[in-house]
Motif scaffolding. Structure first.
Motif, PDB file in Angstrom:
ATOM      1  N   CYS A   1      27.961 -69.397  54.347  1.00 51.25           N
ATOM      2  CA  CYS A   1      28.355 -70.745  54.712  1.00 51.25           C
ATOM      3  C   CYS A   1      27.022 -71.648  54.750  1.00 51.25           C
ATOM      4  O   CYS A   1      25.871 -71.330  55.289  1.00 51.25           O
ATOM      5  CB  CYS A   1      28.835 -70.798  56.219  1.00 51.25           C
ATOM      6  SG  CYS A   1      29.321 -72.301  56.956  1.00 51.25           S
ATOM      7  N   PRO A   2      27.121 -73.097  54.217  1.00 52.62           N
ATOM      8  CA  PRO A   2      28.005 -73.720  53.879  1.00 52.62           C
ATOM      9  C   PRO A   2      28.749 -73.493  52.589  1.00 52.62           C
ATOM     10  O   PRO A   2      29.128 -74.722  51.933  1.00 52.62           O
ATOM     11  CB  PRO A   2      27.963 -75.333  54.230  1.00 52.62           C
ATOM     12  CG  PRO A   2      26.385 -75.309  53.813  1.00 52.62           C
ATOM     13  CD  PRO A   2      25.931 -73.759  54.298  1.00 52.62           C
ATOM     14  N   GLY A   3      28.442 -72.390  51.815  1.00 51.22           N
ATOM     15  CA  GLY A   3      28.788 -72.259  50.441  1.00 51.22           C
ATOM     16  C   GLY A   3      27.614 -72.911  49.395  1.00 51.22           C
ATOM     17  O   GLY A   3      26.715 -73.764  50.008  1.00 51.22           O
ATOM     18  N   ASN A   4      27.422 -72.213  48.314  1.00 55.09           N
ATOM     19  CA  ASN A   4      26.174 -72.618  47.576  1.00 55.09           C
ATOM     20  C   ASN A   4      26.039 -73.949  46.939  1.00 55.09           C
ATOM     21  O   ASN A   4      25.016 -74.684  47.140  1.00 55.09           O
ATOM     22  CB  ASN A   4      26.162 -71.566  46.407  1.00 55.09           C
ATOM     23  CG  ASN A   4      26.052 -70.018  46.633  1.00 55.09           C
ATOM     24  OD1 ASN A   4      25.623 -69.712  47.674  1.00 55.09           O
ATOM     25  ND2 ASN A   4      26.555 -69.166  45.854  1.00 55.09           N
ATOM     26  N   MET A   5      27.146 -74.577  46.707  1.00 57.32           N
ATOM     27  CA  MET A   5      26.927 -75.885  46.106  1.00 57.32           C
ATOM     28  C   MET A   5      26.833 -76.922  47.189  1.00 57.32           C
ATOM     29  O   MET A   5      26.059 -77.767  47.171  1.00 57.32           O
ATOM     30  CB  MET A   5      28.409 -76.239  45.336  1.00 57.32           C
ATOM     31  CG  MET A   5      28.522 -75.461  44.105  1.00 57.32           C
ATOM     32  SD  MET A   5      27.129 -75.821  42.765  1.00 57.32           S
ATOM     33  CE  MET A   5      27.771 -77.640  42.563  1.00 57.32           C
ATOM     34  N   LEU A   6      27.496 -76.713  48.418  1.00 56.66           N
ATOM     35  CA  LEU A   6      27.409 -77.674  49.444  1.00 56.66           C
ATOM     36  C   LEU A   6      25.942 -77.557  49.940  1.00 56.66           C
ATOM     37  O   LEU A   6      25.211 -78.368  50.454  1.00 56.66           O
ATOM     38  CB  LEU A   6      28.545 -77.574  50.485  1.00 56.66           C
ATOM     39  CG  LEU A   6      28.244 -78.281  51.638  1.00 56.66           C
ATOM     40  CD1 LEU A   6      28.305 -79.791  51.399  1.00 56.66           C
ATOM     41  CD2 LEU A   6      29.305 -78.203  52.644  1.00 56.66           C
ATOM     42  N   PHE A   7      25.088 -76.462  50.114  1.00 53.92           N
ATOM     43  CA  PHE A   7      24.107 -76.094  50.582  1.00 53.92           C
ATOM     44  C   PHE A   7      22.964 -76.589  49.720  1.00 53.92           C
ATOM     45  O   PHE A   7      21.980 -77.347  50.229  1.00 53.92           O
ATOM     46  CB  PHE A   7      23.692 -74.541  50.603  1.00 53.92           C
ATOM     47  CG  PHE A   7      22.305 -74.331  51.216  1.00 53.92           C
ATOM     48  CD1 PHE A   7      22.248 -74.785  52.538  1.00 53.92           C
ATOM     49  CD2 PHE A   7      21.318 -73.614  50.505  1.00 53.92           C
ATOM     50  CE1 PHE A   7      20.667 -74.487  53.168  1.00 53.92           C
ATOM     51  CE2 PHE A   7      20.119 -73.502  51.352  1.00 53.92           C
ATOM     52  CZ  PHE A   7      19.790 -73.908  52.404  1.00 53.92           C
ATOM     53  N   LYS A   8      23.265 -76.464  48.260  1.00 54.40           N
ATOM     54  CA  LYS A   8      22.283 -77.242  47.351  1.00 54.40           C
ATOM     55  C   LYS A   8      22.264 -78.836  47.514  1.00 54.40           C
ATOM     56  O   LYS A   8      21.381 -79.694  47.618  1.00 54.40           O
ATOM     57  CB  LYS A   8      22.638 -76.956  46.128  1.00 54.40           C
ATOM     58  CG  LYS A   8      21.893 -77.353  44.826  1.00 54.40           C
ATOM     59  CD  LYS A   8      22.163 -77.045  43.573  1.00 54.40           C
ATOM     60  CE  LYS A   8      21.496 -77.362  42.639  1.00 54.40           C
ATOM     61  NZ  LYS A   8      21.671 -77.002  41.055  1.00 54.40           N
ATOM     62  N   GLU A   9      23.448 -79.470  47.719  1.00 56.12           N
ATOM     63  CA  GLU A   9      23.633 -80.766  48.021  1.00 56.12           C
ATOM     64  C   GLU A   9      22.755 -81.086  49.274  1.00 56.12           C
ATOM     65  O   GLU A   9      22.181 -82.291  49.282  1.00 56.12           O
ATOM     66  CB  GLU A   9      25.044 -81.163  48.467  1.00 56.12           C
ATOM     67  CG  GLU A   9      25.656 -82.564  48.920  1.00 56.12           C
ATOM     68  CD  GLU A   9      25.081 -83.627  48.064  1.00 56.12           C
ATOM     69  OE1 GLU A   9      24.835 -84.646  48.662  1.00 56.12           O
ATOM     70  OE2 GLU A   9      24.817 -83.485  46.810  1.00 56.12           O
TER      71      GLU A   9
END
Length: 490
Positions: free
Chosen positions: A474-482
């Motif tokens: 959490c919070p997911g790879n794409m959201l964490f990158k964002e």
């Protein structure tokens, strides 16, 4: 989408039966009003009927919109019950019991006052934007000279009727009347419907102001719809079609963002910097020149009038344009908290970003998001044994944030750190995709700055992803990158 259990039957019955609020079968839902308006569209101008039934008939409104027509004494296509329904909606007031009248539940889960909405639509239909102020209202030290007046001094100074009859006048008056009593509520609050399926009574969550959340929603919608109508060429679409597109369809002119759940963003895009404050000043000038309202300004000097307008617009902007709209617990039908909640010690220093993972799909509408909130609360309370839904706030893909444990209570979102920060979760699984851009904006640009201004988090707050504090994806790879690009991320 209608929230009634049987939309067609409920609306059909509502068109022929009327009892007092809280006792009748006609649901106080925008879909009910749309049905009535569509019946009337073939016969008369609905806004004229609305004014004849009591909407927008102050001395101020008559100056800007013209004299209100008399309501037709008898319309064969409109029953007395239907007229009672409309008349009830046109008179916005709050009873001693804190029941707010003249409001409707919308398909997006928010509530709107009909009076300012209809005032904006009427101004737009008439194309009444720049109305010359009467000579007795002019005060050179208070009115900024327009470029056109510098070139042509004989041109009169004007007031924008669309802003004046929807938000500017009431915003100025609310803060003017509150000046002697600093503790008086100036704006808000929100409220709760007795049922989101059969809405009949809307009760405020605290002491009322002149500008309740529902009134402000109606005013913003009035400006947006009025501006849309003012720039349309004749013939315009029927009012019922306009309301259906905006509140229950794909948006104005098919633009999915031009609908009620994006009203704050759309109002900001329509309103030039400084324009609203200018219109508040000019509305107060007009009120001071009108016999019925002149006594309100006894002892009010020019500098105080300017200060009132400045404070009103600043606080309104902070609370309703730069902060996100948050759906309260009562509207998603939250179950009670189990046990006794622990109060947070504000301001906090951290915000922890999550995704729900399950449900894995973003919710696009209020019914979907409300169902997701109930499902999460049930899982957290019954399966995990927590006192309540764990998150402080949850972000839908419908344009809104949803209140979990809220601003004041310790959550159960980030083990070992629940008392140190807020847990904000996006509905959906964001391992390989990102939330909608507007959902990210709600948190990054609106929620965080709003929390700082409201002294809920410190100005030097830190943003963390859930995975930084606990072993989790959490919070997911794409959201964490964002979120690594966000101000405050560490």
């Amino acid at each position: 989408m209608c929230l009634t259990k049987s939309p067609f039957l409920s609306v059909l019955l509502g068109l022929f039966i009327w009892l007092e609020p809280g006792q009748g079968s006609l649901l106080l839902h925008m879909n009910s009003m749309i049905q009535v308006v569509e019946m009337l569209d073939e016969h008369l101008t609905v806004t004229e009927l609305a004014r004849g039934l009591g909407c927008c008939d102050s001395e101020f409104d008559r100056f800007l919109l013209g004299k209100a027509p008399a309501a037709p004494p008898d319309l064969p296509f409109l029953s007395q019950e239907q007229r009672s329904f409309l008349r009830h909606l046109m008179k916005h007031q709050v009873q001693a019991s804190l029941v707010e009248q003249g409001v409707l539940l919308l398909p997006d889960g928010t509530t709107v006052a009909v009076g300012p909405l209809m005032a904006g639509i009427e101004a737009g239909l008439q194309g009444r934007r720049e109305i010359p102020l009467p000579p007795e209202a002019l005060e050179p030290s208070l009115v900024r000279t327009e470029p056109s007046n510098q070139t042509h001094p004989e041109l009169p100074l004007t007031i924008d009727a669309l802003y004046a009859v929807t938000i500017a006048k009431d915003l100025g008056v609310a803060f003017l009347l509150a000046q002697p009593n600093e503790s008086q509520v100036r704006m808000g609050p929100n409220g709760c419907w007795d049922s989101v399926y059969e809405p009949q009574n809307f009760t405020l969550l605290g002491p009322p102001s002149r500008l309740t959340d529902a009134f402000i929603n109606g005013a913003l919608d009035g400006v947006i719809l009025g501006a849309h109508l003012a720039k349309q060429a004749e013939p315009r679409a029927p009012l019922g079609t306009l309301l259906r597109e905006y509140y229950a369809g794909d948006g104005l002119a098919g633009d999915g963002q031009a609908r009620s759940n994006f009203r704050r963003k759309n109002f900001v895009e329509l309103t030039e910097a400084g324009k609203l404050e200018e219109q508040v000043v000019r509305s107060l000038l007009l009120l001071r020149a009108l016999p019925q309202t002149a006594p309100l300004f006894s002892g009010v000097g020019n500098e105080e009038l300017l200060a009132v307008a400045s404070q009103a617009v600043q606080e309104f902007t902070d609370a309703y344009l730069e902060c996100p709209a948050i759906i309260p617990r009562c509207m998603w039908e939250a179950k009670p908290y189990k046990g006794t909640p622990t109060q947070l010690k504000l301001p906090l220093s951290f915000v922890y970003i999550h995704h729900t993972s399950s449900p894995s799909e973003p919710c696009q509408t209020f019914p979907e998001c409300a169902a997701a909130m109930r499902a999460m609360q049930q899982f957290h309370q019954e399966d995990r044994g927590w006192d309540d839904i764990g998150y402080s706030f949850v972000v839908g893909s419908d344009g809104y944030m949803y209140q979990g444990r809220g601003w004041h209570w310790v959550g159960a979102h980030t083990r070992g750190f629940n008392s140190k920060g807020y847990g904000v979760s996006f509905i959906g699984d964001y391992m390989t995709t990102l939330p909608e851009a507007f959902a990210l904006t709600l948190v990054r640009d609106n929620f965080l700055s709003c929390a700082v201004r409201g002294a809920k988090i410190r100005a030097n707050y830190t943003v963390h992803g859930h995975r930084q504090m606990v072993h989790t994806s959490c919070p997911g790879n794409m959201l964490f990158k964002e979120i690594q690009t966000w101000e405050g991320f560490k």
